[in-house]
Every structure is written in C-alpha cells, then in structure tokens.
Design an enzyme around this catalytic site. Structure first.
Site, PDB file in Angstrom:
ATOM      1  N   ASP A 134      -4.939  -6.445   5.001  1.00 51.83           N
ATOM      2  CA  ASP A 134      -6.051  -7.246   5.507  1.00 51.83           C
ATOM      3  C   ASP A 134      -6.099  -8.619   4.844  1.00 51.83           C
ATOM      4  O   ASP A 134      -6.656  -9.566   5.402  1.00 51.83           O
ATOM      5  CB  ASP A 134      -7.377  -6.527   5.251  1.00 51.83           C
ATOM      6  CG  ASP A 134      -7.503  -5.260   6.072  1.00 51.83           C
ATOM      7  OD1 ASP A 134      -7.028  -5.256   7.229  1.00 51.83           O
ATOM      8  OD2 ASP A 134      -8.048  -4.265   5.561  1.00 51.83           O
TER       9      ASP A 134
ATOM     10  N   ASN B 207       0.838  -1.199   0.000  1.00 56.80           N
ATOM     11  CA  ASN B 207       0.000   0.000   0.000  1.00 56.80           C
ATOM     12  C   ASN B 207       0.871   1.247   0.000  1.00 56.80           C
ATOM     13  O   ASN B 207       2.095   1.166  -0.057  1.00 56.80           O
ATOM     14  CB  ASN B 207      -0.963  -0.012   1.197  1.00 56.80           C
ATOM     15  CG  ASN B 207      -0.225  -0.149   2.521  1.00 56.80           C
ATOM     16  OD1 ASN B 207       0.546   0.711   2.905  1.00 56.80           O
ATOM     17  ND2 ASN B 207      -0.469  -1.261   3.217  1.00 56.80           N
TER      18      ASN B 207
END
Length: 406
Positions: free
Chosen positions: A280, A211
C-alpha cells in the site's frame, strides 16, 4: 483429480522408458485407470510386469496377444476410443514417424489411430536424431494434426552427448495429463488474469519493504484456470514457486510494475483475480547507495501506491468480472464487504490471518466469498480446491448476465 479417467501410456524403446514406471504410479495415486502399451523394444529397458503391478492392468505388447471379449470390444479400438488422454513417452523417432504417416503395425500405433482424446507426444532421443530434418518434419506434422508436443529437456543424454532430448521430469508429464483432461474446459475461450505473490519496494540497492506472501493462492488460481481451458496471464511478484504449465507468467517486483502489468493484461481479460499482496506504501525516495547505520532512529517517508483493484473497478468493461482478495486481522466481513462496494468489484475473497489453516505460506485456505447477493463461507481446503470453488462461483455469477445479454 483423475477419478474416473482412463489414461493410456504409450512407452516406446528409449532409455528413458524406466521413468514411466513412476508416471504410472503417480497417475494411479490420483485415482486414474491407467493402461500401458509398450513396443517390443521398450521391454528391453523395463519389463511389462513392472507396469502391471503398478497399474493392476494388463500391459499390451501385441495387437493380437489377447482375444477380444466380444466382436465389438477389440482391445486396440476400445482402449483408444475409451481413453480420456494418451501420453506417448518416451516417443522415439521411429514411433513419431509411424504415427505422423499413419502407419499402424503394433499395439501402440494401432491404438492411437482411432483415439479421439488429447494425445500428448514427448520426443526423447539423441540430440542429433531430434534435430534431423525428417524427424522435425514428422513432429511438425503431428502438431498440425492436433497432437500436443511436450518439448524434451536439455542436458546430459544417456548416449554421452549434451543437448536437447531428455525426457522431462515425471511430475511435468503428470501435470501435462492433468492439464489435458482433469477438468471440464468451462473457461475455454476466456482470458483470465491472476496476480500473485508479494511486491518489493526498494529502500536502497540492497534493502526492500515486502510482506509474507508466498504466492501459493495466486498460483493455484492460475493453475485451476489453465486446467479449465482458459488463456491465463499470471502477474507474479518474487516467489519460489514454479510457473504452472500452460500459463504465461509476467514477473514484476514493485507495486508500480504490478499496476502496469495487470492493467495492461486486463484490457483483454474476461476475468481478473487480484490475489497478490501489493504494498500500500512505497518509500518516497530510493537511496542511490546503501543506507548506512547511524546512531539513533531512522525515519523513512512513505507514499501511497496506486490502488490496482480500484483502477480495475473504475475501468471495468461490460461483462468483465473483477475479483479481489481481502486479508484481514479484524472485522473480516465488515472490512471486506466495504471493499466490494468501494472498489466496484464483483466479488471479494476474504480470509483472516488469525485463522489456523488460512493466510500466507500454508497450503490450505479458509475463504468467505462476498458478492452483492450475500456471502458464502468455504471450509478449510487446499488452495487449489479453493481456486476451483472461486471459479465455480464466478461462472455461476457470469452465466445469468451473459444469458440476459444474449
């Protein structure tokens, strides 16, 4: 950050003395009141007038070169006892030997003796001089007496030798002073664990899922905690940031590694702040070889990673404080408040990726601090300022609890 602080620089006769002009300038820009003491030998490398122009204060060379204003304010006594921090750099073998053995025969050494503030000493000399057993014994003696030794860097020395003995970068010297005296040590005796940066979930030996996190917020939190006297463990994903001084960093890559490192460190932590952007989901399988390009689309099965914040909340010890971060693109307060309850956290720091000046990569942030007692909206500020506000809030919430337990 140094407004109202009196910083003394002791400059002795090493070739690196010229670097201290930049240190004096940087400290002055941080609003410190900077005074410089030089040995006579130091003036052969840099003139005192340079420091006087930069600091707007007189440079002291001799214990008797200026009469005291009155019978009480003798310069070498008032400077030493009035200092918030003293940095001696470069510290030659001669000056180290004098201070270690209580010899006070010039302005620098006589000012050090009455001082009661943190005293930082940075040895800088030829590598063989530094390795001399007598010099090492004197350095060891200073450590035993409570002086803070800043280890010299390694590299090409002015004398032509390679090895240890270089004065560290000016930025590091200033950072050491900030660490020593910029903040009240209200986290002294506490172990603070901070997570920071992204995780990298491997697809194959070449590619990862990651990310945009830069790690800047987490690193600011670690630095702020160290400034305030905490023992700090920083669990960091891959970033381009330098490790904050005074902080232990544990480097990880994957969400599983982050889980293992954080939960292990949390066993002895008083405060845990989860500022990392943890994946996640992670690929269900990792290819042994590079995934080759083919015609058509590619589907990659993903599986859930372990929820670190939830695990911390479920295993929270009595008196331990758990703080999480919540990055949202919609329904900021609703989603973040739900996380506070679901994860059994004590505080959630919420910020929206859609707000200008907040989020990844930038040096500022806009946070909302959410606790069971309500919310506190912070204005846009630097991430270091925001980090201090977070610890201010944590301490305000911990104090009543600790008082009740007592």
């Amino acid at each position: 950050m140094l407004t109202g602080k009196n910083i003394l620089l002791g400059v002795s006769g090493g070739i690196a003395a010229y670097k201290m002009a930049n240190v004096a300038s940087m400290l002055t820009k941080l609003h410190a009141d900077v005074h410089v003491m030089m040995t006579r030998n130091a003036t052969h490398f840099i003139p005192p007038q340079t420091f006087e122009v930069l600091t707007k204060n007189k440079v002291y060379l001799d214990t008797f070169d200026e009469a005291p204003d009155d019978a009480v304010h003798v310069p070498h006594i008032s400077l030493g006892t009035g200092a918030d921090c003293i940095l001696i750099a470069p510290a030659t073998a001669n000056v180290i030997g004098k201070i270690a053995n209580g010899i006070a025969d010039d302005m620098l050494t006589t000012t050090v003796l009455p001082a009661r503030c943190p005293i930082l000493v940075c040895p800088s000399m030829n590598v063989y001089m530094l390795e001399n057993p007598i010099v090492q014994d004197n350095i060891g003696k200073l450590k035993r007496f409570g002086y803070q030794i800043i280890e010299p860097d390694e590299g090409y020395l002015a004398c032509g030798y390679e090895g240890k003995g270089k004065l560290p970068k000016e930025e590091e010297l200033v950072e050491r002073i900030l660490l020593a005296c910029a903040c009240e040590k209200d986290l002294s005796g506490k172990h603070v664990v901070v997570s920071a940066g992204p995780t990298e979930e491997p697809l194959d030996p070449i590619r990862v899922i990651t990310n945009h996190s830069s790690g800047k917020m987490g690193y600011a939190l670690a630095k702020a905690a160290a400034y305030r006297g905490a023992k700090v463990t920083l669990v960091s994903g891959p970033t381009a940031l330098e490790k904050p001084i005074g902080v232990e960093r544990v480097d990880i890559h994957t969400a599983e590694e982050m889980y293992q490192a954080v939960t292990s460190a949390a066993e002895t932590a008083d405060i845990v702040v989860m500022a990392a952007a943890v994946a996640d989901y992670t690929p269900a399988t990792v290819a042994d070889q590079k995934i080759k390009k083919k015609e058509g689309d590619l589907s990659i099965p993903l599986k859930r990673t372990k929820d670190i914040l939830l695990s911390l909340g479920q295993n929270k010890r009595q008196g331990q404080f758990i703080c999480g971060f919540s990055m949202e693109t919609e329904n900021l307060l609703e989603n973040s408040s739900a996380k506070l309850s679901k994860k059994n956290a004590d505080m959630i720091c919420a910020n929206s990726l859609t707000q200008e000046g907040a989020g990844y990569q930038v040096d500022t942030n806009i946070l909302t601090l959410i606790t069971k007692d309500g919310t506190e909206q912070l204005p846009m500020m630097s991430k270091l300022e925001a980090a201090h506000r977070i610890f201010d809030k944590i301490l305000s919430l911990q104090t009543p609890r600790e008082t009740e337990e007592a």
